[in-house]
Design a protein around this motif. Structure first.
Motif, PDB file in Angstrom:
ATOM      1  N   ILE A 159      -5.126  -7.723  -2.148  1.00 25.94           N
ATOM      2  CA  ILE A 159      -6.033  -7.625  -1.009  1.00 25.94           C
ATOM      3  C   ILE A 159      -6.808  -6.311  -1.110  1.00 25.94           C
ATOM      4  O   ILE A 159      -6.223  -5.264  -1.368  1.00 25.94           O
ATOM      5  CB  ILE A 159      -5.245  -7.673   0.311  1.00 25.94           C
ATOM      6  N   PRO A 160      -8.135  -6.326  -0.940  1.00 25.47           N
ATOM      7  CA  PRO A 160      -8.902  -5.081  -1.051  1.00 25.47           C
ATOM      8  C   PRO A 160      -8.562  -4.097   0.063  1.00 25.47           C
ATOM      9  O   PRO A 160      -8.274  -4.494   1.196  1.00 25.47           O
ATOM     10  CB  PRO A 160     -10.359  -5.547  -0.959  1.00 25.47           C
ATOM     11  N   VAL A 161      -8.618  -2.825  -0.272  1.00 26.84           N
ATOM     12  CA  VAL A 161      -8.169  -1.798   0.665  1.00 26.84           C
ATOM     13  C   VAL A 161      -9.080  -1.699   1.887  1.00 26.84           C
ATOM     14  O   VAL A 161      -8.659  -1.217   2.941  1.00 26.84           O
ATOM     15  CB  VAL A 161      -8.049  -0.439  -0.067  1.00 26.84           C
ATOM     16  N   TRP A 162     -10.334  -2.163   1.775  1.00 30.80           N
ATOM     17  CA  TRP A 162     -11.223  -2.061   2.937  1.00 30.80           C
ATOM     18  C   TRP A 162     -10.696  -2.856   4.132  1.00 30.80           C
ATOM     19  O   TRP A 162     -11.065  -2.593   5.284  1.00 30.80           O
ATOM     20  CB  TRP A 162     -12.650  -2.475   2.597  1.00 30.80           C
ATOM     21  N   GLU A 163      -9.811  -3.849   3.860  1.00 28.13           N
ATOM     22  CA  GLU A 163      -9.279  -4.656   4.965  1.00 28.13           C
ATOM     23  C   GLU A 163      -8.366  -3.860   5.887  1.00 28.13           C
ATOM     24  O   GLU A 163      -8.133  -4.261   7.031  1.00 28.13           O
ATOM     25  CB  GLU A 163      -8.538  -5.877   4.415  1.00 28.13           C
ATOM     26  N   ILE A 164      -7.811  -2.742   5.416  1.00 22.81           N
ATOM     27  CA  ILE A 164      -6.947  -1.925   6.285  1.00 22.81           C
ATOM     28  C   ILE A 164      -7.552  -0.543   6.531  1.00 22.81           C
ATOM     29  O   ILE A 164      -6.892   0.339   7.060  1.00 22.81           O
ATOM     30  CB  ILE A 164      -5.535  -1.782   5.689  1.00 22.81           C
ATOM     31  N   ILE A 181      -4.827  -3.124  -2.624  1.00 28.35           N
ATOM     32  CA  ILE A 181      -3.799  -2.372  -1.906  1.00 28.35           C
ATOM     33  C   ILE A 181      -2.682  -1.967  -2.862  1.00 28.35           C
ATOM     34  O   ILE A 181      -2.122  -0.870  -2.753  1.00 28.35           O
ATOM     35  CB  ILE A 181      -3.254  -3.215  -0.736  1.00 28.35           C
ATOM     36  N   ASN A 182      -2.383  -2.840  -3.806  1.00 29.86           N
ATOM     37  CA  ASN A 182      -1.323  -2.546  -4.777  1.00 29.86           C
ATOM     38  C   ASN A 182      -1.664  -1.302  -5.590  1.00 29.86           C
ATOM     39  O   ASN A 182      -0.844  -0.386  -5.743  1.00 29.86           O
ATOM     40  CB  ASN A 182      -1.136  -3.754  -5.699  1.00 29.86           C
ATOM     41  N   ASN A 203       0.907   5.445   6.471  1.00 30.10           N
ATOM     42  CA  ASN A 203       1.667   4.552   7.352  1.00 30.10           C
ATOM     43  C   ASN A 203       1.070   3.146   7.358  1.00 30.10           C
ATOM     44  O   ASN A 203       1.793   2.150   7.243  1.00 30.10           O
ATOM     45  CB  ASN A 203       1.686   5.099   8.781  1.00 30.10           C
ATOM     46  N   ARG A 204      -0.264   3.078   7.478  1.00 26.60           N
ATOM     47  CA  ARG A 204      -0.927   1.756   7.512  1.00 26.60           C
ATOM     48  C   ARG A 204      -0.773   1.051   6.178  1.00 26.60           C
ATOM     49  O   ARG A 204      -0.563  -0.170   6.120  1.00 26.60           O
ATOM     50  CB  ARG A 204      -2.414   1.929   7.845  1.00 26.60           C
ATOM     51  N   LEU A 205      -0.861   1.804   5.098  1.00 28.27           N
ATOM     52  CA  LEU A 205      -0.725   1.237   3.758  1.00 28.27           C
ATOM     53  C   LEU A 205       0.664   0.632   3.569  1.00 28.27           C
ATOM     54  O   LEU A 205       0.808  -0.506   3.102  1.00 28.27           O
ATOM     55  CB  LEU A 205      -0.991   2.326   2.716  1.00 28.27           C
ATOM     56  N   LEU A 206       1.692   1.380   3.951  1.00 23.82           N
ATOM     57  CA  LEU A 206       3.069   0.896   3.788  1.00 23.82           C
ATOM     58  C   LEU A 206       3.365  -0.292   4.705  1.00 23.82           C
ATOM     59  O   LEU A 206       4.076  -1.220   4.323  1.00 23.82           O
ATOM     60  CB  LEU A 206       4.052   2.031   4.050  1.00 23.82           C
TER      61      LEU A 206
END
Length: 601
Positions: free
Chosen positions: A287-292, A373-374, A407-410
């Motif tokens: 999932i692309p990081v822009w989503e979070i 995200i990975n 925090n959001r990433l994890l």
């Protein structure tokens, strides 16, 4: 013929030519007759220009026109600093003339970096005159020259890095120093030598090597630039591997005027990336990081620290602020580190009225909005401990787009992994039937051409009866590993593999880099070689085991083999998942009717 003047006329001619070259070089320096051309460095995620490499040429039509001859002659006559200084000054002047706002890559010989005149000859005043900033400049250090004193060399580069300049290692893979140069200099960019890029689409060894380098760059946050791209197949292969920056004649040749990509070339890159993005394996965190991402305020590097203090005081939940130059991120200031600066006795007096650029982190983690995200989590969690909880800055077209907190990433990673675990086959960890159905629905909805491979094991029930279910599970795990390994080997890691159940698997293959026959045969060869190790020596020698059939009669069963049914999905030849399943079942029966491992259409 003898020469009565006691010398060889050919030797005289050679000396005369060398003297002429020396004279021509001096004249070039005196007349400043250097021509600068620019070759764009392209973001392979969107086709935009990330920067330009400034390339120097001698007077047209002369022996010193080509840069190799120009700099070799300068090196021979100890005029390397003079010619490089002239080339750099001309490049800055021309960059100013065309109003370049992107990164500017300048070639620098390691022997020049340690020259005391280099520091005085590359002042901020020169940049200001030409309306440029240190954050725009990349010192491109060629790796073809031996560095004898790494301590002095790296100390000099560190000095420039602290001022905002960035470092690139050129010609990686062709030089003397190789890995040590990278380890000692901690570059921001590595340029992959064109000899590694050439025909990479046809060379599995080079492809594997570049995959390893790409993984290294992801782990270290060093950006890779592939040089010398000359064909569409090289370009597509590099994008499949994950290289995000490229340069070469196929993209754009060097030109006197800084150029962008043509609309057709840009569309080609965007289409290829769109296909790649659609078909990421569901078992990975793509999932692309822009989503979070969230958008936070940013500040300029000239803002005084007392103003930064006011920003933090007025935003109690703000733990960090991105520092930008225009729209380009150049630093990060985290709340806790900001106030640590003022904790000492004279901290406030020294820093409070001075610009934030003096206290900010000049090397924060910056990622593109399309990064997975990975990959972002790997970069973020391998940082030094004191930077572990710093914000991750997200860019779009190299401009500030927002931030992601750890925090959001994890939280998102945990959410995805739990979802995957709920729908994964417990034996292989591969996506199960729910995920398979969703992937097939996506294939039908998007009408993309692809290959659907149905895998089934032959004589597997007999193996289970004789060797037991525990050993049978090991062969099932071997099957999943064998298919995955070969998909990755041939750059199909962006495709999909699911475990239907038992000894049945399904793969959806997008974007062929080799023929589907080559992939199937590689899977068969690998499986046939490895599966024999799961049999006793006597069974291996006989080539069969004895087991009872459904009527209770003992029968000979050959070593387990693999059958692969290959469906060529053209975009409209199947109307539903049920039709795909029926066609795959017919192919499976056809394959199983043949002896040994095989594949059929």
């Amino acid at each position: 013929m003898l020469n009565f003047f006691g010398s060889n006329p050919l030797q005289n001619s050679r000396i005369t030519r060398e003297e002429q070259l020396h004279s021509d070089l001096i004249k070039i320096i005196q007349d400043e007759s250097i021509e600068i051309v620019f070759q764009p460095i392209i973001n392979l995620l969107n086709g935009e220009v990330t920067g330009y490499e400034a390339l120097s040429r001698g007077p047209k039509g002369t022996d010193l026109e080509k840069p190799e001859m120009l700099f070799a002659t300068a090196r021979k006559y100890n005029l390397l600093f003079e010619i490089e200084f002239l080339c750099r000054r001309k490049a800055l002047e021309k960059a100013c003339q065309f109003g370049i706002k992107e990164l500017l890559f300048l070639n620098v010989d390691p022997n020049v970096v340690k020259d005391p005149r280099f520091k005085s000859g590359f002042t901020k005043e020169m940049l200001e005159i030409n309306n440029l900033k240190p954050s725009q400049l990349i010192f491109e250090i060629t790796e073809k020259t031996i560095v004898e004193d790494f301590v002095t060399f790296t100390n000099t580069l560190d000095n420039y890095a602290r001022q905002g300049y960035k470092i690139a290692i050129d010609d990686m893979g062709s030089g003397y120093s190789n890995l040590r140069m990278i380890a000692e200099t901690h570059p921001h960019f590595i340029k992959i030598d064109l000899e590694l890029v050439r025909n990479i689409d046809k060379d599995p060894l080079r492809k594997s090597l570049l995959k390893c380098i790409s993984d290294f760059s992801m782990d270290t946050s060093i950006k890779l630039i592939a040089e010398g791209i000359e064909t569409v197949d090289e370009l597509n292969t590099l994008m499949d591997i994950g290289i995000t920056l490229g340069q070469g004649f196929y993209l754009h040749k060097p030109s006197q005027v800084p150029a962008k990509l043509t609309a057709d070339m840009k569309n080609l890159i965007c289409r290829q990336q769109a296909i790649k993005g659609k078909h990421a394996m569901m078992s990975s965190l793509n999932i692309p990081v822009w989503e979070i991402m969230r958008f936070d305020i940013c500040i300029t590097e000239s803002m005084p620290n007392y103003k930064v203090n006011e920003v933090f005081q007025n935003n109690a939940n703000l733990q960090g602020i991105t520092v930008v130059d225009g729209a380009v991120p150049v630093g990060l200031i985290m709340r806790n580190k900001f106030y640590q600066r003022f904790a000492s006795q004279y901290g406030a007096a020294i820093y409070m009225k001075r610009p934030v650029s003096l206290v900010m982190d000049r090397h924060p983690l910056i990622v593109d909005c399309n990064a997975s995200i990975n990959s972002v989590s790997r970069l973020a969690l391998t940082r030094r401990e004191d930077n572990l909880y710093d914000y991750v800055i997200v860019t779009k077209n190299d401009n500030y787009a927002g931030i992601v907190t750890i925090n959001r990433l994890l939280e998102k990673i945990t959410e995805i992994e739990l979802n995957i675990a709920r729908n994964a086959n417990p034996l292989t960890g591969l996506p199960g039937n729910l995920c398979i159905e969703k992937e097939l629905e996506q294939v039908l909805n998007q009408q993309d051409q692809c290959y659907i491979l149905y895998f089934d094991l032959d004589n597997f029930k007999a193996y289970n009866d004789v060797y037991g279910f525990e050993n049978g599970d090991k062969i099932i795990q071997l099957t999943s590993r064998t298919i995955l390994e070969n998909m990755k080997r041939f750059s199909f890691k962006q495709s999909f593999l699911g475990h239907i159940g038992g000894d049945d698997f399904i793969a959806i293959i997008y974007g062929l880099n080799v023929s589907i026959n080559t992939l199937c045969q590689a899977i068969i060869d690998s499986f046939d070689l490895k599966v024999r190790h799961y049999y006793k020596d006597e069974d291996q020698k006989r080539g069969y085991i004895l087991a009872k059939n459904r009527k209770g009669k003992e029968e000979k069963y050959p070593i387990t083999t693999i059958s692969i049914g290959v469906l060529n999905y053209q975009g409209n030849n199947f109307k539903s998942i049920i039709e795909i399943g029926e066609a795959a079942s017919r192919l499976k029966k056809e394959c199983k009717a043949r002896l040994g491992s095989c594949y059929c259409y």
